[in-house]
Design a protein around this motif. Structure first.
Motif, PDB file in Angstrom:
ATOM      1  N   MET A 308       0.826  -1.209   0.000  1.00 63.55           N
ATOM      2  CA  MET A 308       0.000   0.000   0.000  1.00 63.55           C
ATOM      3  C   MET A 308       0.858   1.255   0.000  1.00 63.55           C
ATOM      4  N   LEU A 309       2.008   1.203   0.677  1.00 63.29           N
ATOM      5  CA  LEU A 309       2.896   2.368   0.713  1.00 63.29           C
ATOM      6  C   LEU A 309       3.479   2.665  -0.664  1.00 63.29           C
ATOM      7  N   VAL A 310       3.578   1.651  -1.500  1.00 60.06           N
ATOM      8  CA  VAL A 310       4.085   1.847  -2.858  1.00 60.06           C
ATOM      9  C   VAL A 310       2.944   2.197  -3.810  1.00 60.06           C
ATOM     10  N   MET A 311       1.780   1.549  -3.628  1.00 66.83           N
ATOM     11  CA  MET A 311       0.640   1.808  -4.513  1.00 66.83           C
ATOM     12  C   MET A 311       0.202   3.271  -4.455  1.00 66.83           C
ATOM     13  N   PHE A 312       0.205   3.832  -3.263  1.00 71.31           N
ATOM     14  CA  PHE A 312      -0.294   5.198  -3.088  1.00 71.31           C
ATOM     15  C   PHE A 312       0.502   6.204  -3.920  1.00 71.31           C
ATOM     16  N   PRO A 313       1.832   6.278  -3.783  1.00 69.01           N
ATOM     17  CA  PRO A 313       2.572   7.243  -4.621  1.00 69.01           C
ATOM     18  C   PRO A 313       2.561   6.878  -6.096  1.00 69.01           C
ATOM     19  N   VAL A 314       2.555   5.582  -6.425  1.00 65.08           N
ATOM     20  CA  VAL A 314       2.499   5.178  -7.833  1.00 65.08           C
ATOM     21  C   VAL A 314       1.206   5.673  -8.472  1.00 65.08           C
ATOM     22  N   ASN A 315       0.105   5.527  -7.734  1.00 64.66           N
ATOM     23  CA  ASN A 315      -1.196   5.951  -8.245  1.00 64.66           C
ATOM     24  C   ASN A 315      -1.227   7.461  -8.487  1.00 64.66           C
ATOM     25  N   PHE A 316      -0.809   8.224  -7.494  1.00 62.93           N
ATOM     26  CA  PHE A 316      -0.899   9.676  -7.607  1.00 62.93           C
ATOM     27  C   PHE A 316       0.170  10.245  -8.541  1.00 62.93           C
ATOM     28  N   MET A 317       1.342   9.629  -8.571  1.00 60.94           N
ATOM     29  CA  MET A 317       2.351  10.082  -9.526  1.00 60.94           C
ATOM     30  C   MET A 317       1.871   9.847 -10.950  1.00 60.94           C
ATOM     31  N   GLY A 318       1.224   8.718 -11.159  1.00 60.19           N
ATOM     32  CA  GLY A 318       0.672   8.432 -12.480  1.00 60.19           C
ATOM     33  C   GLY A 318      -0.402   9.416 -12.876  1.00 60.19           C
ATOM     34  N   ILE A 319      -1.247   9.797 -11.919  1.00 66.19           N
ATOM     35  CA  ILE A 319      -2.335  10.735 -12.206  1.00 66.19           C
ATOM     36  C   ILE A 319      -1.786  12.112 -12.562  1.00 66.19           C
ATOM     37  N   PHE A 320      -0.854  12.630 -11.766  1.00 69.31           N
ATOM     38  CA  PHE A 320      -0.318  13.963 -12.011  1.00 69.31           C
ATOM     39  C   PHE A 320       0.614  13.992 -13.219  1.00 69.31           C
ATOM     40  N   SER A 321       1.179  12.848 -13.590  1.00 71.49           N
ATOM     41  CA  SER A 321       2.091  12.795 -14.736  1.00 71.49           C
ATOM     42  C   SER A 321       1.401  12.307 -15.999  1.00 71.49           C
ATOM     43  N   SER A 322       0.090  12.225 -15.961  1.00 68.91           N
ATOM     44  CA  SER A 322      -0.639  11.663 -17.104  1.00 68.91           C
ATOM     45  C   SER A 322      -0.808  12.644 -18.252  1.00 68.91           C
ATOM     46  N   GLY A 323      -0.677  13.939 -17.982  1.00 68.03           N
ATOM     47  CA  GLY A 323      -0.930  14.927 -19.018  1.00 68.03           C
ATOM     48  C   GLY A 323      -2.400  15.211 -19.217  1.00 68.03           C
ATOM     49  N   GLY A 324      -3.228  14.716 -18.324  1.00 69.16           N
ATOM     50  CA  GLY A 324      -4.656  14.948 -18.446  1.00 69.16           C
ATOM     51  C   GLY A 324      -5.089  16.280 -17.879  1.00 69.16           C
ATOM     52  N   ALA A 325      -4.635  16.577 -16.661  1.00 66.79           N
ATOM     53  CA  ALA A 325      -5.000  17.843 -16.023  1.00 66.79           C
ATOM     54  C   ALA A 325      -4.062  18.971 -16.444  1.00 66.79           C
ATOM     55  N   PHE A 326      -2.776  18.644 -16.638  1.00 63.82           N
ATOM     56  CA  PHE A 326      -1.778  19.630 -17.034  1.00 63.82           C
ATOM     57  C   PHE A 326      -1.011  19.074 -18.230  1.00 63.82           C
ATOM     58  N   PRO A 327      -0.754  19.894 -19.242  1.00 71.58           N
ATOM     59  CA  PRO A 327      -0.009  19.414 -20.419  1.00 71.58           C
ATOM     60  C   PRO A 327       1.361  18.875 -20.028  1.00 71.58           C
ATOM     61  N   LEU A 328       1.740  17.774 -20.642  1.00 68.83           N
ATOM     62  CA  LEU A 328       3.040  17.176 -20.343  1.00 68.83           C
ATOM     63  C   LEU A 328       4.189  18.148 -20.583  1.00 68.83           C
ATOM     64  N   SER A 329       4.053  18.982 -21.597  1.00 66.78           N
ATOM     65  CA  SER A 329       5.132  19.905 -21.940  1.00 66.78           C
ATOM     66  C   SER A 329       5.371  20.961 -20.874  1.00 66.78           C
ATOM     67  N   THR A 330       4.402  21.172 -19.982  1.00 67.14           N
ATOM     68  CA  THR A 330       4.551  22.190 -18.942  1.00 67.14           C
ATOM     69  C   THR A 330       4.959  21.595 -17.603  1.00 67.14           C
ATOM     70  N   LEU A 331       5.065  20.270 -17.516  1.00 68.01           N
ATOM     71  CA  LEU A 331       5.375  19.620 -16.241  1.00 68.01           C
ATOM     72  C   LEU A 331       6.872  19.625 -15.971  1.00 68.01           C
ATOM     73  N   PRO A 332       7.263  19.529 -14.699  1.00 69.69           N
ATOM     74  CA  PRO A 332       8.690  19.400 -14.365  1.00 69.69           C
ATOM     75  C   PRO A 332       9.280  18.124 -14.958  1.00 69.69           C
ATOM     76  N   THR A 333      10.589  18.090 -15.029  1.00 65.85           N
ATOM     77  CA  THR A 333      11.281  16.983 -15.696  1.00 65.85           C
ATOM     78  C   THR A 333      10.968  15.637 -15.058  1.00 65.85           C
ATOM     79  N   VAL A 334      10.916  15.574 -13.721  1.00 59.49           N
ATOM     80  CA  VAL A 334      10.690  14.298 -13.049  1.00 59.49           C
ATOM     81  C   VAL A 334       9.317  13.731 -13.403  1.00 59.49           C
ATOM     82  N   HIS A 335       8.330  14.595 -13.563  1.00 60.07           N
ATOM     83  CA  HIS A 335       6.996  14.113 -13.912  1.00 60.07           C
ATOM     84  C   HIS A 335       6.933  13.645 -15.354  1.00 60.07           C
ATOM     85  N   ARG A 336       7.642  14.338 -16.228  1.00 60.48           N
ATOM     86  CA  ARG A 336       7.671  13.890 -17.618  1.00 60.48           C
ATOM     87  C   ARG A 336       8.397  12.554 -17.739  1.00 60.48           C
TER      88      ARG A 336
END
Length: 470
Positions: A308-336
């Motif tokens: 569960m400790l791994v699923m939680f950040p994997v889930n939210f990192m995937g959501i914020f790095s998906s390019g759905g809410a914010f364009p991928l081109s505008t995200l920080p390098t780690v998220h891209r």
């Protein structure tokens, strides 16, 4: 209770979760802070079809002032090529300089100098990719509008200086033309209906798919263990491999049901726009949901209670790095970086291609299917191997236990065949008790030991024993 507070292990969840939340702040906050710092990756197109020299001035201005530090400009040869690139989701928008741009500006110049009226400004065309999402679409629109208006103001300034030097006044009817010698015409390439939910539908569907996978992997496991406890009391408990197999089956049923409800909510109740067939969108959604479930189930199998400790950040990192809410081109390098690794980004791209780009493989659906298929095959294969190994290990343990029990029984009840003296007591009537013990030992022996003794001798011994008793 005081003793409990003195144990260091009792405080472990406190500091671990606190540290994890601190890491989450450093991971997620830069998304909202650094959008303007990453505009150099925003893909925009410029097409110069002008047969004169004024269009070249716009290109030179972009090269000198932008210089790749603000936006990622791509130069296409024709309007048709730019149109195709936008339909394939390769760019956020395009600025088209038409072939008669210089000629139109010359006409505007002559109109203002001669004092004629009723002339039209020169045109610059903007093509927008409205399916990319509200934020990205706004970035493209504002940027292209700024470039066009800057060109218009520059030409207007030149015309004013020329009129001033010649001491000429502009007719009131031409005042607007002098201020805006260039007009901007915007066009949505995809021609999507109004009901786009601001382009956020793909993100919401991917978000639900990811959360379904995480919750399903954990809740199904917990409730099946409880159900297996009930079966254990009834004497019909399932093995570990059977429980895991059941979890996968229940997980697929869950993702199937959730996929149906997503279609009913998104298209049935809210009537969201879609360019592809609903059944195709349903199959992709079902595939995406199932892949996320298998991914989180694999994490749980490998890490157990730590999963569960791994699923939680994997889930939210995937959501914020998906390019759905914010364009991928505008995200920080780690998220891209994580957007290329985690499957959520590909779910968004695939659904977006199905909803807005007619399901074209070039628009992101092809890469999405490839990436999700790799995740699906790998995680399912890992789970199948784990089930097989668990089953073999269980059988090996059972076989080993059986061997130990057999040895122990053999040691507790040793078997020795009747001696010559014991057989002789059948005729003499002596040592009756000893013989009975020998026969009893023989009866408790294995089938192989019984077969080794002559059948007739065994029956005769029993008859003689009963005769002596009488």
């Amino acid at each position: 209770m005081k003793q409990l507070f003195k144990l260091s292990s009792s405080w472990f969840p406190i500091w671990l979760i606190s540290l994890l939340m601190l890491v989450m702040v450093f991971v997620y906050l830069p998304i909202f802070k650094g959008a303007k710092q990453n505009m150099s990756d925003v893909p925009l197109i410029v097409v110069n079809e002008d047969k004169g020299k004024v269009g070249d001035a716009i290109l030179l201005n972009l090269i000198e002032k932008q210089n790749g530090n603000s936006f990622k400009w791509e130069v296409d040869k024709s309007r048709k090529q730019a149109f195709t690139d936008i339909r394939n989701n390769k760019a956020y928008g395009a600025l088209i300089i038409p072939s008669d741009y210089s000629k139109s500006l010359d006409r505007v110049h002559d109109t203002l100098i001669s004092g004629l009226t009723n002339d039209k400004p020169a045109d610059l065309e903007i093509l927008l990719n409205e399916g990319i999402g509200q934020t990205a679409s706004m970035i493209a629109s504002n940027t292209l509008q700024t470039v066009a208006l800057t060109a218009s103001k520059g030409i207007s300034s030149q015309l004013k200086n020329e009129l001033l030097q010649k001491g000429m006044r502009v007719a009131p009817e031409n005042a607007s033309l002098l201020e805006n010698p260039v007009q901007v015409v915007s066009k949505n390439v995809l021609r999507l209906p109004v009901n786009l939910n601001k382009g956020m539908t793909p993100f919401v569907m991917a978000l639900i798919s990811s959360i379904t996978g995480m919750l399903g992997a954990n809740m199904i496991h917990g409730y099946l263990l409880r159900s297996n406890g009930i079966l254990k009391k009834r004497g019909s408990a399932l093995s570990e491999s059977e429980v895991l197999t059941s979890e996968i089956i229940f997980g697929i049923i869950l993702t199937f049901c959730v996929s149906i409800f997503i279609q009913l909510g998104v298209f049935g109740i809210f009537g969201s726009a879609h360019a592809s067939n609903i059944w195709t969108i349903f199959l992709f959604t079902f595939f995406s949901c199932t892949t996320m479930f298998l991914l989180f189930k694999t994490i749980a199998v490998f890490l157990g209670g730590w999963g569960m400790l791994v699923m939680f950040p994997v889930n939210f990192m995937g959501i914020f790095s998906s390019g759905g809410a914010f364009p991928l081109s505008t995200l920080p390098t780690v998220h891209r970086l994580f957007s290329y690794i985690l499957p959520t980004r590909y779910i968004v791209d695939g659904i977006r291609a199905l909803l807005y780009y007619d399901g074209r493989l070039e628009a992101g659906l092809g890469l999405a299917l490839l990436a999700l298929s790799i995740y699906f095959v790998l995680t399912l294969a890992i789970l199948i191997v784990f089930i097989s190994l668990t089953k073999k290990y269980k059988e090996a343990v059972v076989d080993e236990s059986g061997k130990k029990i057999e040895v122990e029984v053999g040691n507790e009840i040793p078997h020795e065949p009747p001696t010559h003296e014991q057989r002789k007591s059948l005729h003499t009537g002596e040592k009756d008790g000893m013989f009975r013990q020998a026969v009893s030992n023989l009866a408790k022996g294995s089938n192989k030991e019984k077969q080794e003794m002559n059948d007739n001798e065994y029956r005769n011994a029993l008859k003689s024993l009963d005769k002596n008793k009488k």
